[in-house]
Design a protein around this motif. Structure first.
Motif, PDB file in Angstrom:
ATOM      1  N   HIS A  29       0.910  -1.129  -0.101  1.00 45.82           N
ATOM      2  CA  HIS A  29       0.124  -0.005   0.010  1.00 45.82           C
ATOM      3  C   HIS A  29       0.769   1.290   0.082  1.00 45.82           C
ATOM      4  O   HIS A  29       2.071   1.106   0.288  1.00 45.82           O
ATOM      5  CB  HIS A  29      -0.911   0.126   1.065  1.00 45.82           C
ATOM      6  CG  HIS A  29      -1.727  -1.155   1.331  1.00 45.82           C
ATOM      7  ND1 HIS A  29      -2.893  -1.450   0.576  1.00 45.82           N
ATOM      8  CD2 HIS A  29      -1.606  -2.301   2.245  1.00 45.82           C
ATOM      9  CE1 HIS A  29      -3.500  -2.545   0.860  1.00 45.82           C
ATOM     10  NE2 HIS A  29      -2.662  -3.031   2.009  1.00 45.82           N
ATOM     11  N   SER A  30       0.411   2.509  -0.449  1.00 45.16           N
ATOM     12  CA  SER A  30       0.965   3.626  -0.319  1.00 45.16           C
ATOM     13  C   SER A  30       0.331   4.593   0.586  1.00 45.16           C
ATOM     14  O   SER A  30      -0.839   4.612   0.557  1.00 45.16           O
ATOM     15  CB  SER A  30       1.005   4.259  -1.549  1.00 45.16           C
ATOM     16  OG  SER A  30       1.953   3.681  -2.570  1.00 45.16           O
ATOM     17  N   THR A  31       1.014   5.331   1.541  1.00 46.07           N
ATOM     18  CA  THR A  31       0.369   6.069   2.488  1.00 46.07           C
ATOM     19  C   THR A  31      -0.052   7.234   1.949  1.00 46.07           C
ATOM     20  O   THR A  31       0.259   7.745   1.006  1.00 46.07           O
ATOM     21  CB  THR A  31       1.560   6.713   3.405  1.00 46.07           C
ATOM     22  OG1 THR A  31       2.526   7.155   2.901  1.00 46.07           O
ATOM     23  CG2 THR A  31       2.068   5.237   4.502  1.00 46.07           C
ATOM     24  N   CYS A  39       0.046   5.860  10.385  1.00 44.66           N
ATOM     25  CA  CYS A  39      -0.011   6.341   8.844  1.00 44.66           C
ATOM     26  C   CYS A  39      -1.471   6.096   8.574  1.00 44.66           C
ATOM     27  O   CYS A  39      -2.069   5.501   9.312  1.00 44.66           O
ATOM     28  CB  CYS A  39       0.918   5.524   7.915  1.00 44.66           C
ATOM     29  SG  CYS A  39       0.707   3.723   7.958  1.00 44.66           S
ATOM     30  N   PHE A  40      -1.930   6.582   7.341  1.00 41.29           N
ATOM     31  CA  PHE A  40      -3.035   6.191   6.845  1.00 41.29           C
ATOM     32  C   PHE A  40      -2.782   5.982   5.527  1.00 41.29           C
ATOM     33  O   PHE A  40      -2.263   6.512   4.564  1.00 41.29           O
ATOM     34  CB  PHE A  40      -3.796   7.681   6.794  1.00 41.29           C
ATOM     35  CG  PHE A  40      -5.190   7.240   6.522  1.00 41.29           C
ATOM     36  CD1 PHE A  40      -6.309   6.972   7.438  1.00 41.29           C
ATOM     37  CD2 PHE A  40      -5.665   7.730   5.384  1.00 41.29           C
ATOM     38  CE1 PHE A  40      -7.570   6.552   6.951  1.00 41.29           C
ATOM     39  CE2 PHE A  40      -7.038   7.312   5.011  1.00 41.29           C
ATOM     40  CZ  PHE A  40      -7.824   7.015   5.846  1.00 41.29           C
ATOM     41  N   PHE A  41      -3.633   4.904   5.046  1.00 41.50           N
ATOM     42  CA  PHE A  41      -3.944   4.431   3.566  1.00 41.50           C
ATOM     43  C   PHE A  41      -5.136   4.519   3.145  1.00 41.50           C
ATOM     44  O   PHE A  41      -6.129   4.262   3.814  1.00 41.50           O
ATOM     45  CB  PHE A  41      -3.472   2.831   3.542  1.00 41.50           C
ATOM     46  CG  PHE A  41      -2.294   2.300   4.215  1.00 41.50           C
ATOM     47  CD1 PHE A  41      -1.229   2.576   3.530  1.00 41.50           C
ATOM     48  CD2 PHE A  41      -2.302   1.496   5.061  1.00 41.50           C
ATOM     49  CE1 PHE A  41      -0.041   2.128   3.938  1.00 41.50           C
ATOM     50  CE2 PHE A  41      -1.169   1.007   5.758  1.00 41.50           C
ATOM     51  CZ  PHE A  41       0.244   1.567   5.257  1.00 41.50           C
ATOM     52  N   ILE A  45      -8.068  -1.771   1.126  1.00 42.22           N
ATOM     53  CA  ILE A  45      -9.225  -2.449   1.601  1.00 42.22           C
ATOM     54  C   ILE A  45      -9.102  -2.770   3.128  1.00 42.22           C
ATOM     55  O   ILE A  45      -8.084  -3.404   3.221  1.00 42.22           O
ATOM     56  CB  ILE A  45      -9.348  -3.906   0.936  1.00 42.22           C
ATOM     57  CG1 ILE A  45      -9.728  -3.428  -0.578  1.00 42.22           C
ATOM     58  CG2 ILE A  45     -10.564  -4.430   1.675  1.00 42.22           C
ATOM     59  CD1 ILE A  45      -9.833  -4.704  -1.484  1.00 42.22           C
ATOM     60  N   PRO A  46      -9.753  -2.041   3.975  1.00 36.78           N
ATOM     61  CA  PRO A  46      -9.448  -2.222   5.425  1.00 36.78           C
ATOM     62  C   PRO A  46      -9.217  -3.252   6.103  1.00 36.78           C
ATOM     63  O   PRO A  46     -10.369  -4.382   5.584  1.00 36.78           O
ATOM     64  CB  PRO A  46     -10.256  -1.178   6.016  1.00 36.78           C
ATOM     65  CG  PRO A  46     -11.637  -1.140   5.199  1.00 36.78           C
ATOM     66  CD  PRO A  46     -11.005  -1.521   3.710  1.00 36.78           C
ATOM     67  N   GLY A  82      -9.489   2.482   2.915  1.00 37.38           N
ATOM     68  CA  GLY A  82      -8.892   3.458   3.822  1.00 37.38           C
ATOM     69  C   GLY A  82      -8.895   2.823   5.238  1.00 37.38           C
ATOM     70  O   GLY A  82      -9.877   2.248   5.616  1.00 37.38           O
ATOM     71  N   MET A  83      -7.407   3.068   5.941  1.00 36.48           N
ATOM     72  CA  MET A  83      -7.301   2.596   7.349  1.00 36.48           C
ATOM     73  C   MET A  83      -6.423   3.324   7.827  1.00 36.48           C
ATOM     74  O   MET A  83      -5.262   3.790   7.193  1.00 36.48           O
ATOM     75  CB  MET A  83      -7.411   1.120   7.413  1.00 36.48           C
ATOM     76  CG  MET A  83      -6.245   0.671   6.618  1.00 36.48           C
ATOM     77  SD  MET A  83      -5.919  -1.188   6.977  1.00 36.48           S
ATOM     78  CE  MET A  83      -4.650  -1.718   5.740  1.00 36.48           C
ATOM     79  N   GLY A  84      -6.437   3.648   9.182  1.00 42.58           N
ATOM     80  CA  GLY A  84      -5.558   4.475   9.840  1.00 42.58           C
ATOM     81  C   GLY A  84      -4.911   3.476  10.786  1.00 42.58           C
ATOM     82  O   GLY A  84      -5.352   2.555  11.465  1.00 42.58           O
ATOM     83  N   LEU A  85      -3.563   3.329  10.727  1.00 44.18           N
ATOM     84  CA  LEU A  85      -2.835   2.420  11.831  1.00 44.18           C
ATOM     85  C   LEU A  85      -1.922   3.209  12.744  1.00 44.18           C
ATOM     86  O   LEU A  85      -1.276   4.365  12.260  1.00 44.18           O
ATOM     87  CB  LEU A  85      -1.788   1.723  10.900  1.00 44.18           C
ATOM     88  CG  LEU A  85      -2.583   0.911   9.601  1.00 44.18           C
ATOM     89  CD1 LEU A  85      -1.172   0.319   8.914  1.00 44.18           C
ATOM     90  CD2 LEU A  85      -3.118  -0.183  10.307  1.00 44.18           C
TER      91      LEU A  85
END
Length: 111
Positions: A29-31, A39-41, A45-46, A82-85
Protein backbone atom coordinates in the motif's frame (compact mmCIF):
# COMPACT_ATOMS: atom_id res chain seq x y z
CA UNK A 1 0.75 7.88 24.72
CA UNK A 2 -2.34 10.06 24.87
CA UNK A 3 -4.32 11.10 21.78
CA UNK A 4 -3.13 14.67 22.42
CA UNK A 5 0.55 13.63 22.42
CA UNK A 6 0.07 11.51 19.32
CA UNK A 7 -1.61 14.36 17.43
CA UNK A 8 1.15 16.80 18.43
CA UNK A 9 3.54 14.89 16.20
CA UNK A 10 4.05 16.24 12.72
CA UNK A 11 1.84 14.43 10.19
CA UNK A 12 2.72 15.03 6.54
CA UNK A 13 1.00 14.19 3.28
CA UNK A 14 3.42 11.82 1.59
CA UNK A 15 3.21 8.63 -0.41
CA UNK A 16 5.48 5.96 1.05
CA UNK A 17 5.16 2.34 -0.14
CA UNK A 18 4.65 -0.04 2.77
CA UNK A 19 4.45 -3.81 2.88
CA UNK A 20 1.61 -4.97 5.13
CA UNK A 21 1.63 -8.57 6.41
CA UNK A 22 -1.03 -10.45 8.32
CA UNK A 23 -1.99 -14.08 8.84
CA UNK A 24 -3.36 -14.31 5.29
CA UNK A 25 -0.27 -13.04 3.48
CA UNK A 26 1.01 -9.65 2.41
CA UNK A 27 0.06 -6.66 0.29
CA UNK A 28 1.61 -3.36 -0.68
CA UNK A 29 0.00 0.00 0.00
CA UNK A 30 1.02 3.64 -0.28
CA UNK A 31 0.45 6.04 2.55
CA UNK A 32 -1.62 9.18 2.21
CA UNK A 33 0.03 10.60 5.29
CA UNK A 34 2.68 9.61 7.79
CA UNK A 35 3.88 10.58 11.26
CA UNK A 36 6.12 8.93 13.81
CA UNK A 37 3.02 7.55 15.53
CA UNK A 38 1.28 6.02 12.50
CA UNK A 39 0.04 6.32 8.95
CA UNK A 40 -3.09 6.37 6.85
CA UNK A 41 -3.77 4.43 3.67
CA UNK A 42 -6.60 5.96 1.64
CA UNK A 43 -6.77 3.29 -1.07
CA UNK A 44 -6.51 0.13 1.03
CA UNK A 45 -9.21 -2.44 1.60
CA UNK A 46 -9.37 -2.04 5.36
CA UNK A 47 -8.68 -4.61 8.01
CA UNK A 48 -11.00 -4.57 11.02
CA UNK A 49 -10.39 -2.00 13.73
CA UNK A 50 -8.14 -3.64 16.31
CA UNK A 51 -6.42 -5.93 13.80
CA UNK A 52 -2.64 -6.13 14.09
CA UNK A 53 -0.35 -6.25 11.09
CA UNK A 54 3.40 -6.25 10.46
CA UNK A 55 4.83 -3.35 8.45
CA UNK A 56 8.04 -3.00 6.48
CA UNK A 57 9.09 0.18 4.67
CA UNK A 58 11.91 2.59 3.91
CA UNK A 59 11.67 6.35 3.96
CA UNK A 60 12.26 8.07 0.60
CA UNK A 61 15.96 8.63 0.06
CA UNK A 62 16.98 6.01 2.63
CA UNK A 63 17.90 2.40 2.16
CA UNK A 64 17.42 1.20 5.74
CA UNK A 65 14.20 -0.73 6.33
CA UNK A 66 11.86 0.14 9.18
CA UNK A 67 9.93 -2.80 10.63
CA UNK A 68 7.24 -2.72 13.27
CA UNK A 69 3.80 -3.94 14.14
CA UNK A 70 0.77 -1.71 13.78
CA UNK A 71 -2.82 -1.71 14.96
CA UNK A 72 -5.74 -0.60 12.82
CA UNK A 73 -7.30 2.26 14.77
CA UNK A 74 -9.49 3.97 12.21
CA UNK A 75 -11.65 2.88 9.28
CA UNK A 76 -13.47 6.09 8.36
CA UNK A 77 -15.69 4.59 5.66
CA UNK A 78 -16.52 0.90 5.99
CA UNK A 79 -18.12 0.90 2.53
CA UNK A 80 -15.03 2.28 0.86
CA UNK A 81 -11.33 2.12 1.27
CA UNK A 82 -8.82 3.38 3.79
CA UNK A 83 -7.51 2.69 7.25
CA UNK A 84 -5.46 4.43 9.89
CA UNK A 85 -2.69 2.53 11.64
CA UNK A 86 -0.90 3.22 14.91
CA UNK A 87 2.68 2.02 15.07
CA UNK A 88 3.50 -0.44 17.85
CA UNK A 89 6.95 -1.48 19.09
CA UNK A 90 8.67 0.99 16.76
CA UNK A 91 12.37 1.20 17.61
CA UNK A 92 13.25 4.59 19.14
CA UNK A 93 15.85 5.24 16.41
CA UNK A 94 13.24 4.55 13.71
CA UNK A 95 10.73 6.81 15.47
CA UNK A 96 13.32 9.60 15.45
CA UNK A 97 14.08 9.01 11.75
CA UNK A 98 10.38 9.25 10.85
CA UNK A 99 9.96 12.37 12.99
CA UNK A 100 12.98 14.04 11.35
CA UNK A 101 11.69 13.06 7.89
CA UNK A 102 8.22 14.47 8.65
CA UNK A 103 9.70 17.71 10.00
CA UNK A 104 11.86 18.10 6.90
CA UNK A 105 8.79 17.79 4.65
CA UNK A 106 6.70 20.03 6.89
CA UNK A 107 9.38 22.71 6.77
CA UNK A 108 9.85 22.31 3.01
CA UNK A 109 13.31 20.79 3.13
CA UNK A 110 12.49 17.20 2.19
CA UNK A 111 12.10 15.21 -1.02
Amino acid sequence: MSDFDRRRRVRVNVSVPIEVRDGRGFSFHSTRDLSSSGCFFDRAIPHAVGARVALSFALPGEGRTIRCEAEVVNVPDRKGFGMGLRFLNLAPADEQRIEAFAHSLFEGEGP
